[in-house]
Design an enzyme around this catalytic site. Sequence first.
Site, short mmCIF file in Angstrom:
data_model
loop_
_atom_site.label_atom_id
_atom_site.label_comp_id
_atom_site.label_asym_id
_atom_site.label_seq_id
_atom_site.Cartn_x
_atom_site.Cartn_y
_atom_site.Cartn_z
N ASN A 19 -0.08 -4.56 6.39
CA ASN A 19 0.69 -4.87 5.49
C ASN A 19 2.24 -5.32 5.28
O ASN A 19 2.67 -3.99 5.94
CB ASN A 19 0.07 -2.89 4.61
CG ASN A 19 0.77 -3.45 3.39
OD1 ASN A 19 1.78 -4.47 3.21
ND2 ASN A 19 1.15 -1.99 2.44
N ARG A 84 -2.54 -7.61 3.49
CA ARG A 84 -1.99 -8.37 2.28
C ARG A 84 -1.27 -9.18 2.24
O ARG A 84 -0.22 -8.74 2.90
CB ARG A 84 -1.54 -6.26 1.89
CG ARG A 84 -0.93 -6.34 0.95
CD ARG A 84 0.16 -5.08 0.27
NE ARG A 84 0.58 -5.42 -0.76
CZ ARG A 84 1.50 -4.59 -1.35
NH1 ARG A 84 1.93 -3.99 -0.10
NH2 ARG A 84 1.91 -4.23 -2.17
N HIS A 173 -0.46 -4.81 -7.72
CA HIS A 173 -1.14 -3.83 -6.96
C HIS A 173 -2.52 -4.17 -7.36
O HIS A 173 -3.27 -2.80 -7.88
CB HIS A 173 -0.21 -1.89 -7.90
CG HIS A 173 1.08 -1.58 -7.65
ND1 HIS A 173 1.76 -1.13 -8.37
CD2 HIS A 173 1.55 -1.56 -6.11
CE1 HIS A 173 2.78 -0.84 -8.51
NE2 HIS A 173 2.51 -0.73 -6.60
N ASN A 204 5.92 4.88 -5.92
CA ASN A 204 7.49 4.01 -6.13
C ASN A 204 6.95 2.84 -7.12
O ASN A 204 8.41 2.77 -8.16
CB ASN A 204 7.78 3.48 -4.51
CG ASN A 204 8.92 4.33 -3.92
OD1 ASN A 204 10.02 5.12 -4.80
ND2 ASN A 204 9.07 4.91 -2.97
N GLY A 205 6.89 1.66 -6.85
CA GLY A 205 6.26 1.12 -7.55
C GLY A 205 5.14 1.30 -8.48
O GLY A 205 4.66 2.08 -8.31
N ARG A 234 12.79 0.73 -10.25
CA ARG A 234 13.01 -0.52 -11.16
C ARG A 234 13.33 -0.23 -12.83
O ARG A 234 12.47 0.52 -13.05
CB ARG A 234 11.93 -1.41 -11.06
CG ARG A 234 11.38 -2.12 -9.72
CD ARG A 234 10.39 -2.96 -9.29
NE ARG A 234 10.45 -3.40 -8.07
CZ ARG A 234 9.12 -2.87 -7.73
NH1 ARG A 234 8.37 -3.13 -8.21
NH2 ARG A 234 9.19 -3.36 -6.51
N VAL A 324 2.89 9.50 -7.77
CA VAL A 324 3.11 10.45 -8.19
C VAL A 324 1.72 11.08 -9.38
O VAL A 324 1.75 12.11 -9.51
CB VAL A 324 4.38 9.71 -9.71
CG1 VAL A 324 4.08 10.37 -10.97
CG2 VAL A 324 5.77 9.35 -8.82
N GLU A 326 -0.93 11.52 -8.45
CA GLU A 326 -2.05 11.49 -7.49
C GLU A 326 -1.26 13.50 -7.76
O GLU A 326 -2.48 14.20 -7.63
CB GLU A 326 -3.13 11.32 -6.18
CG GLU A 326 -2.50 10.62 -5.88
CD GLU A 326 -3.00 9.81 -5.34
OE1 GLU A 326 -3.05 10.32 -3.66
OE2 GLU A 326 -3.02 8.25 -4.83
N GLU A 377 -5.89 1.55 -1.22
CA GLU A 377 -5.91 0.01 -0.91
C GLU A 377 -5.97 -0.58 0.99
O GLU A 377 -6.63 -1.62 0.22
CB GLU A 377 -4.68 -0.64 -1.26
CG GLU A 377 -3.87 -0.21 -2.31
CD GLU A 377 -2.37 -0.58 -2.52
OE1 GLU A 377 -1.52 0.73 -2.37
OE2 GLU A 377 -1.90 -1.17 -2.33
#
Length: 392
Positions: A19, A84, A173, A204-205, A234, A324, A326, A377
């Site tokens: 990644n 990825r 995602h 974070n995203g 963001r 967040v 989880e 992922e």
Amino acid sequence: MTGHNREGTVTATRVLVLNSGSSSVKYQLLDMADGSRPAAGIVERIGEPGGAADHAEALKTVAAELAARGLGLDSPELAAVGHRVVHGGTRFTAPTLIDDEVLAAVEELAPLAPLHNPANVTGIRVARDLRPDLPQVAVFDTAFHSTVPEHAYRYAIDRETADAHQVRRYGFHGTSHAYVSRATARLLGRDPAEVNVIVLHLGNGASASAVRGGECVETSMGLTPLEGLVMGTRSGDLDPAVVFHLARVGGMRVAEIDTLLNKRSGLLGLCGDNDMREIARRMAEGDAAAQLAFDVYVHRLRKYVGAYTAVLGRVDAIAFTAGVGENSAAVRAAAMGGLEALGVELDPVRNAVRGSAARVVSAGGSRVAVAVVPTDEELEIAQQTYSLVTGR
Ligand code: ADP
């Protein structure tokens, strides 16, 4: 060729997942035969003092770290490398075996993902140079959203202009939304083809998706990952005229507004912190800015849950995932509170239990199951890669 038996079938069982992000390279080596993960790591701060000079150097560090443990890219157990890739445009809707032409096409998508696709391309190039005979597979972040129907992916702007510049909703995602929606069905003991799930990927995203019978029908991120939910840095949704206003009245340049909305907004812009743990700590001390940031974040989530309930018609489950989703019982409780009219009833005791396994946190009588489903992922990329390479 190594890793193949005399009949030419693949006998190697390991997949290296790479990644290559904008400033880091994460890697994991997964063994598909026994589910083990013999190696994992990250090379950070690419291009910063003390970090790797560039992605090529970072990838060579990864290769050296693996080689030092006897797990190098020349290892005969390695069946493939799974990369990825952030943006697949409209062309790449499935995992794809990489050749020169595919690589050139991924490179051509750079204007749509200027921070990510070039880094992904470098990762692929270096890995191919190090082991030219090894199959390399691209797994796209946008692919799972390719089933979103046109009335949901098309923005209501002039069609010619939009099409000339490839302006539409793509969504991101996707690997996580695919994995989590299926894992949620499994958790409920149901076939993914028969359940409707709202997936809330809150890292974070952050992004939401509506998945009907295993197919994504709507998602919150758009042309870029900026649209939708409030994120760490963001803004998510806003009136596009904010951009013109900041340019005209605020005298800001386009690049400054880009940085403002992507890097200095969201939770960070609202309260100075983008980590939900820090925000929770400040809220406990009565910090008003932290509380407001939390409230704005949760309000946006609730709007999306309501909207996606309308899109799906029938919702079987709402799944929370990523850092967040989880870990923050407070975000889950605030987002799901008062939704009894939608058939959602959280169990406060189950919700408060910490854990790393997928679990249901709704009350026994809740019509809609609420679940915490850790995303993976790397596993999803490894499985898609292995399945493409071996036909299994
Ligand atoms: P990324 O998008 O970088 O992959 P993650 O999915 O790892 O992000 O999520 C990172 C975020 O998860 C952190 O910024 C933090 O806000 C949040 N987080 C991690 N652990 C906790 C926790 N115990 N409680 C609340 N939030 C957490």
